[in-house]
Design a protein around this motif. Structure first.
Motif, PDB file in Angstrom:
ATOM      1  N   PHE A  88      16.056  43.926  -7.416  1.00  5.94           N
ATOM      2  CA  PHE A  88      16.764  43.904  -6.136  1.00  5.94           C
ATOM      3  C   PHE A  88      16.201  45.057  -5.308  1.00  5.94           C
ATOM      4  CE2 PHE A  88      20.665  44.613  -3.499  1.00  5.94           C
ATOM      5  CZ  PHE A  88      20.863  43.303  -3.064  1.00  5.94           C
ATOM      6  N   VAL A 148      15.883  47.215  -2.045  1.00  4.72           N
ATOM      7  CA  VAL A 148      16.642  47.583  -0.848  1.00  4.72           C
ATOM      8  C   VAL A 148      15.776  48.494   0.020  1.00  4.72           C
ATOM      9  CG1 VAL A 148      18.795  48.607   0.000  1.00  4.72           C
ATOM     10  CG2 VAL A 148      18.757  47.464  -2.242  1.00  4.72           C
ATOM     11  N   ASN A 172      15.120  51.859  -2.811  1.00  2.00           N
ATOM     12  CA  ASN A 172      15.754  52.223  -4.087  1.00  2.00           C
ATOM     13  C   ASN A 172      14.699  52.510  -5.143  1.00  2.00           C
ATOM     14  OD1 ASN A 172      15.377  49.362  -3.855  1.00  2.00           O
ATOM     15  ND2 ASN A 172      16.707  48.996  -5.598  1.00  2.00           N
ATOM     16  N   CYS A 208      19.846  54.829  -4.771  1.00  2.00           N
ATOM     17  CA  CYS A 208      19.852  53.768  -3.751  1.00  2.00           C
ATOM     18  C   CYS A 208      18.950  54.144  -2.563  1.00  2.00           C
ATOM     19  CB  CYS A 208      21.257  53.576  -3.197  1.00  2.00           C
ATOM     20  SG  CYS A 208      22.472  52.975  -4.366  1.00  2.00           S
ATOM     21  N   GLU A 244      19.560  53.965   0.582  1.00  2.00           N
ATOM     22  CA  GLU A 244      20.237  54.692   1.664  1.00  2.00           C
ATOM     23  C   GLU A 244      20.228  56.194   1.413  1.00  2.00           C
ATOM     24  OE1 GLU A 244      21.236  52.079  -0.018  1.00  2.00           O
ATOM     25  OE2 GLU A 244      22.646  50.828   1.088  1.00  2.00           O
TER      26      GLU A 244
HETATM   27  N1  THU Z   1      21.113  49.506  -4.236  1.00  3.76           N
HETATM   28  C1  THU Z   1      20.719  50.158  -3.112  1.00  3.76           C
HETATM   29  O1  THU Z   1      19.620  50.717  -3.051  1.00  3.76           O
HETATM   30  N2  THU Z   1      21.555  50.164  -2.059  1.00  3.76           N
HETATM   31  C2  THU Z   1      22.736  49.490  -2.001  1.00  3.76           C
HETATM   32  O2  THU Z   1      23.407  49.546  -0.987  1.00  3.76           O
HETATM   33  C3  THU Z   1      23.187  48.727  -3.141  1.00  3.76           C
HETATM   34  C4  THU Z   1      22.396  48.876  -4.376  1.00  3.76           C
HETATM   35  C5  THU Z   1      20.187  49.449  -5.353  1.00  3.76           C
HETATM   36  C6  THU Z   1      20.589  50.182  -6.592  1.00  3.76           C
HETATM   37  C7  THU Z   1      19.801  49.434  -7.639  1.00  3.76           C
HETATM   38  O3  THU Z   1      18.493  49.949  -7.691  1.00  3.76           O
HETATM   39  C8  THU Z   1      19.754  48.016  -7.131  1.00  3.76           C
HETATM   40  O4  THU Z   1      20.028  48.100  -5.731  1.00  3.76           O
HETATM   41  C9  THU Z   1      20.716  47.070  -7.787  1.00  3.76           C
HETATM   42  O5  THU Z   1      21.995  47.541  -7.719  1.00  3.76           O
END
Ligand code: THU
Length: 164
Positions: free
Chosen positions: A44, A46, A62, A73, A75
């Protein structure tokens, strides 16, 4: 005793083409940032793009770790980088987007609670609202006008640590 209520106003755009040029550009940079995500565990990716008051855009993605909670994360990578490289410069807007290799992310991704708290710190520090633009890989974009819209009744250090 009295009963109180909080309401949150936010805007919903059908897609990123409806955004004004500055916001669309910032969202494009968030998509770009997502390409640098290191997410081999969740798949995932981001991307976050932070627009500073001086016009500079700071990106984050991330970064995961084999010891899962050690990762960070997008952000927080972005706002901590902004704090490091541009101390004293207020944050105007943060655009956030996500993409997965397993599913199509068609609805807006919203920041986790820890990131909301981390971003809140800078809103309080600079005393300027931080706007949010949220989207998935495609589809609708949500616009929220400040951190309070995502984190009502937040914890603020000024109440806990500073004498009155
Ligand atoms: N993640 C983010 O980077 N930002 C978010 O707002 C939600 C989750 C990342 C953390 C992890 O690396 C992956 O997404 C799955 O949760």
């Amino acid at each position: 005793m009295k009963k109180l209520s909080l309401t949150i106003d936010y805007l919903e755009y059908e897609n990123m083409d409806e955004l004004i040029a500055e916001d669309k550009n910032l969202m494009q940079q968030a998509h770009e940032a997502g390409k640098s995500a290191y997410a081999p565990y969740s798949n995932f990716s981001v991307g976050a793009a932070v627009l500073l008051e001086n016009g500079v855009v700071v990106k984050g993605s991330n970064q995961e770790n084999a010891a899962y909670p050690t990762g960070l994360c997008a952000e927080r990578v972005a706002v901590f980088s902004a704090g490091t490289n541009y101390p004293g410069v207020a944050i105007k807007t943060i655009a956030i987007t996500a993409k997965s290799s397993r599913i199509k992310v068609e609805s807006p991704v919203t920041p986790c609670g820890d990131c909301r708290q981390a971003i809140s710190e800078y809103e309080v520090l600079y005393n300027k609202p931080i706007r949010f633009l949220l989207m998935g890989e495609t589809g609708k974009v949500l616009e929220l006008k400040n951190v309070g819209s995502l984190l009502p009744l937040r914890f603020e250090g000024k109440n806990a640590f500073h004498s009155h």
